[in-house]
Write an enzyme that holds these catalytic residues in place. Structure first.
Site, PDB file in Angstrom:
ATOM      1  N   HIS A  26       5.000  -1.379   1.099  1.00 29.47           N
ATOM      2  CA  HIS A  26       4.361  -0.138   1.547  1.00 29.47           C
ATOM      3  C   HIS A  26       3.267  -0.488   2.550  1.00 29.47           C
ATOM      4  O   HIS A  26       2.655  -1.563   2.470  1.00 29.47           O
ATOM      5  CB  HIS A  26       3.719   0.593   0.364  1.00 29.47           C
TER       6      HIS A  26
ATOM      7  N   GLU B 178       0.227   0.516   2.824  1.00 27.30           N
ATOM      8  CA  GLU B 178      -1.085   0.258   2.223  1.00 27.30           C
ATOM      9  C   GLU B 178      -1.183  -1.140   1.625  1.00 27.30           C
ATOM     10  O   GLU B 178      -2.189  -1.830   1.815  1.00 27.30           O
ATOM     11  CB  GLU B 178      -1.383   1.292   1.119  1.00 27.30           C
TER      12      GLU B 178
ATOM     13  N   CYS C 244       0.923   6.655  -3.004  1.00 23.19           N
ATOM     14  CA  CYS C 244       1.666   6.704  -4.254  1.00 23.19           C
ATOM     15  C   CYS C 244       0.828   6.026  -5.354  1.00 23.19           C
ATOM     16  O   CYS C 244      -0.221   5.460  -5.082  1.00 23.19           O
ATOM     17  CB  CYS C 244       3.005   5.978  -4.074  1.00 23.19           C
TER      18      CYS C 244
ATOM     19  N   CYS D  33       0.109   2.210  -4.638  1.00 21.60           N
ATOM     20  CA  CYS D  33      -0.848   1.985  -3.556  1.00 21.60           C
ATOM     21  C   CYS D  33      -2.249   2.461  -3.928  1.00 21.60           C
ATOM     22  O   CYS D  33      -3.239   1.802  -3.606  1.00 21.60           O
ATOM     23  CB  CYS D  33      -0.363   2.645  -2.271  1.00 21.60           C
TER      24      CYS D  33
END
Length: 151
Positions: free
Chosen positions: A53, A55, A83, A86
């Site tokens: 991801h 992040e 999410c 993260c």
């Protein structure tokens, strides 16, 4: 005064890179002392890795730049509300402020579904600034999923 929009534009550039490779277009940048020290975009499909991801990858980069897992003097700009994974990583990295573009009503953990970033039971809470370049962030996500549905 901090110009949140200029850094969010940089996060949107990262999100655009994800869009171009058919990844969910989420971008993130981390800023310390008015300088971008990390930038990343979603690459889960490309890397075949759940952890890829934007992040998580930006936090990894920033930690290497700073030389510590604590990012206490940094701000993170994300085009879409994080999410649970993260959001947890942001709390663990001790990032004090997160600036968000669009909300994520299906998986957002900065207040949409739950608020991991400001959970009072944790030893660190994150200040949240919402809706910076909201329209641009939302449009990119909507275009991506519209394109995906057509396939």
């Amino acid at each position: 005064m901090i110009n949140y929009e200029s850094y969010m534009k940089e996060a949107l550039i990262e999100a655009g890179k994800a869009y171009e490779i058919d990844e969910v277009p989420i971008g993130a940048v981390i800023v310390k002392n008015d300088t971008i020290i990390a930038r990343a975009y979603n690459m889960r499909n490309m890397k075949k890795n759940t952890l890829a991801h934007a992040e998580i990858m930006a936090i990894d980069q920033a930690s290497k730049v700073v030389g510590d897992w604590r990012l206490e003097d940094c701000e993170m700009y994300i085009t879409l509300e994080p999410c649970p994974m993260c959001a947890g990583a942001i709390v663990q990295a001790r990032i004090p402020k997160v600036i968000l573009g669009a909300d994520n009503p299906k998986a957002g953990c900065a207040g949409s579904v739950m608020n991991i970033l400001q959970e009072p039971g944790f030893n660190h809470q994150v200040e949240i600034i919402r809706g910076i370049l909201l329209q641009e962030s939302s449009t990119l996500i909507k275009q991506f999923f519209g394109k995906l549905r057509k396939k």
